[in-house]
Design an enzyme around this catalytic site. Structure first.
Site, PDB file in Angstrom:
ATOM      1  N   HIS A 105      16.264 -26.815 -33.193  1.00 13.42           N
ATOM      2  CA  HIS A 105      15.669 -25.984 -34.420  1.00 13.42           C
ATOM      3  C   HIS A 105      14.088 -26.081 -34.186  1.00 13.42           C
ATOM      4  O   HIS A 105      13.349 -26.633 -33.197  1.00 13.42           O
ATOM      5  CB  HIS A 105      15.792 -26.340 -35.796  1.00 13.42           C
ATOM      6  CG  HIS A 105      15.376 -28.004 -35.924  1.00 13.42           C
ATOM      7  ND1 HIS A 105      15.783 -29.073 -35.380  1.00 13.42           N
ATOM      8  CD2 HIS A 105      14.384 -28.349 -36.811  1.00 13.42           C
ATOM      9  CE1 HIS A 105      15.299 -29.904 -35.784  1.00 13.42           C
ATOM     10  NE2 HIS A 105      14.681 -29.767 -36.762  1.00 13.42           N
ATOM     11  N   HIS A 107      11.129 -26.659 -36.014  1.00 11.63           N
ATOM     12  CA  HIS A 107      10.274 -27.726 -36.412  1.00 11.63           C
ATOM     13  C   HIS A 107       9.289 -28.294 -35.341  1.00 11.63           C
ATOM     14  O   HIS A 107      10.091 -28.478 -34.227  1.00 11.63           O
ATOM     15  CB  HIS A 107      10.971 -28.724 -37.103  1.00 11.63           C
ATOM     16  CG  HIS A 107      11.530 -28.508 -38.578  1.00 11.63           C
ATOM     17  ND1 HIS A 107      12.285 -29.237 -39.293  1.00 11.63           N
ATOM     18  CD2 HIS A 107      11.246 -27.443 -39.249  1.00 11.63           C
ATOM     19  CE1 HIS A 107      12.743 -28.710 -40.409  1.00 11.63           C
ATOM     20  NE2 HIS A 107      11.839 -27.433 -40.486  1.00 11.63           N
ATOM     21  N   ASP A 109       8.043 -31.155 -34.376  1.00 13.77           N
ATOM     22  CA  ASP A 109       8.424 -32.363 -33.798  1.00 13.77           C
ATOM     23  C   ASP A 109       9.526 -32.007 -32.862  1.00 13.77           C
ATOM     24  O   ASP A 109       9.817 -32.947 -32.074  1.00 13.77           O
ATOM     25  CB  ASP A 109       8.604 -33.481 -34.685  1.00 13.77           C
ATOM     26  CG  ASP A 109       9.770 -33.200 -35.765  1.00 13.77           C
ATOM     27  OD1 ASP A 109       9.947 -32.010 -35.978  1.00 13.77           O
ATOM     28  OD2 ASP A 109      10.550 -34.305 -35.825  1.00 13.77           O
ATOM     29  N   HIS A 110       9.983 -30.961 -32.586  1.00 14.82           N
ATOM     30  CA  HIS A 110      11.141 -30.551 -31.756  1.00 14.82           C
ATOM     31  C   HIS A 110      10.829 -29.810 -30.545  1.00 14.82           C
ATOM     32  O   HIS A 110      11.232 -29.595 -29.589  1.00 14.82           O
ATOM     33  CB  HIS A 110      12.348 -30.090 -32.524  1.00 14.82           C
ATOM     34  CG  HIS A 110      12.741 -31.227 -33.410  1.00 14.82           C
ATOM     35  ND1 HIS A 110      14.029 -32.021 -33.017  1.00 14.82           N
ATOM     36  CD2 HIS A 110      12.651 -31.403 -34.540  1.00 14.82           C
ATOM     37  CE1 HIS A 110      14.279 -32.636 -34.195  1.00 14.82           C
ATOM     38  NE2 HIS A 110      13.473 -32.554 -35.133  1.00 14.82           N
TER      39      HIS A 110
END
EC number: 3.1.2.-
Length: 322
Positions: A105, A107, A109-110
């Site tokens: 997804h 976000h 931090d991904h």
């Protein structure tokens, strides 16, 4: 990066995280340590994103999947240089390359490590996949299959934590990369409770035994974890409905059998938890959580609201507990 300093804040916007500081600090202190790089199955290498924090736990888990000279990676961490160094070293030591980058997804931090991957491996420019992609990304469709030697990975659109959230099933292991929908510790923050609960039901229907979460330890009983997460939410729903029924009964007892028993969220929280709560916990945590549950119950047709003198008041519809 120092523990507690990093991490992408992914939480319901109505929720003020200050109310949870002590809890999150305590949770982080008890987390089991994870290795920076670990072969966690014959087909899966976990590489920590080097971004530990109150929301990212030990850090974002990124997964290198496959057994051959070309493998795929799921998620890219937050853009921490140490993570890119770990990836480069792991590929060099293992004598393999990456053919696909699958993002669970949007976000940060991904997705934050994508620029580092492209800097290191420019040929990956056409191999980055995400649901609802940006201009440089390729789309992922529900059910789409990605194959590398030793691994068949099937995409599952499972929104709730975010609208574009994807999980991935590793067919050879009957395992699922759960992204942020199901974590290795605790529970995830979600954009839309009803959608997330439906996604968990869908995830459960695939009968995967093991879960590889985006944060935290491997989930050895994924079915049990999902069942437990859903049961917890259903218990909270019943608590809310029971409190609304109680208010309705009290009002009707005093008004000759008439009245809806409508209450504000603040009044409902008092009915459920009493009036001696810390003001911060009440206003910054319990009230937003309770309103989130009420919205979900309204979608289910079990509660409704009315506006009286500009104030929203909630009431139970029929016999919602039946």
């Amino acid at each position: 990066m120092a523990p507690g300093k990093g991490g992408y804040k992914q939480i319901n916007k109505a929720l003020n995280i200050c109310a949870f500081e002590d809890y999150l600090d305590g949770q982080q202190a008890t987390l089991p340590p994870l290795q920076d790089v670990e072969q966690i199955s014959p087909r899966v290498i976990r590489v920590l994103g080097q971004n530990p924090g109150k929301f990212t736990l030990q850090g974002t888990n990124t997964y290198i999947v496959g057994t051959g000279s070309e493998r795929l990676i799921i998620d890219t961490g937050q853009g921490i240089p140490d993570w890119a160094d770990l990836i480069s070293t792991t590929l060099l030591d293992g004598n393999f390359s990456l053919s696909h980058v699958l993002l669970t997804h949007w976000h940060g931090d991904h997705t934050g490590g994508v620029p580092d991957l492209l800097r290191l491996y420019p040929d990956l420019i056409s191999g980055i996949y995400k649901h609802t992609p940006s201009k440089i990304q390729q789309p992922i469709e529900d059910g789409q299959v990605f194959k590398v030697e030793g691994a068949t990975v099937r995409a599952v659109h499972a929104p709730g934590h975010s609208s574009d959230h994807m999980c991935f099933i590793l067919e050879e292991e009957q395992a699922m990369f759960t992204g942020d929908n199901v974590l290795g510790h605790g529970t995830s923050a979600v954009e839309h409770l009803s959608t997330w609960m439906a996604a968990l039901q869908q995830m459960k229907s695939h009968n995967c035994r093991k879960g590889y979460p985006a944060h935290g330890i491997v989930i050895n009983d994924l079915q049990g974890r999902i069942t437990g997460q859903l049961a917890q939410k259903f218990r909270r729903e019943r608590q809310v409905l029971k409190a609304l029924e109680q208010v309705k009964s009290q009002e009707r007892a005093m008004a000759g059998g008439r009245g809806k028993g409508s209450v504000t969220v603040k009044q409902l929280v008092s009915t459920m938890h009493g009036d001696s709560l810390d003001g911060g916990i009440r206003e910054l945590a319990l009230e937003p959580f309770t309103e989130e549950i009420l919205r979900k119950l309204a979608e289910d047709g079990k509660v409704a609201f009315e506006i009286r003198t500009g104030i929203k008041k909630w009431f139970v519809v029929g016999t919602a507990l039946d």
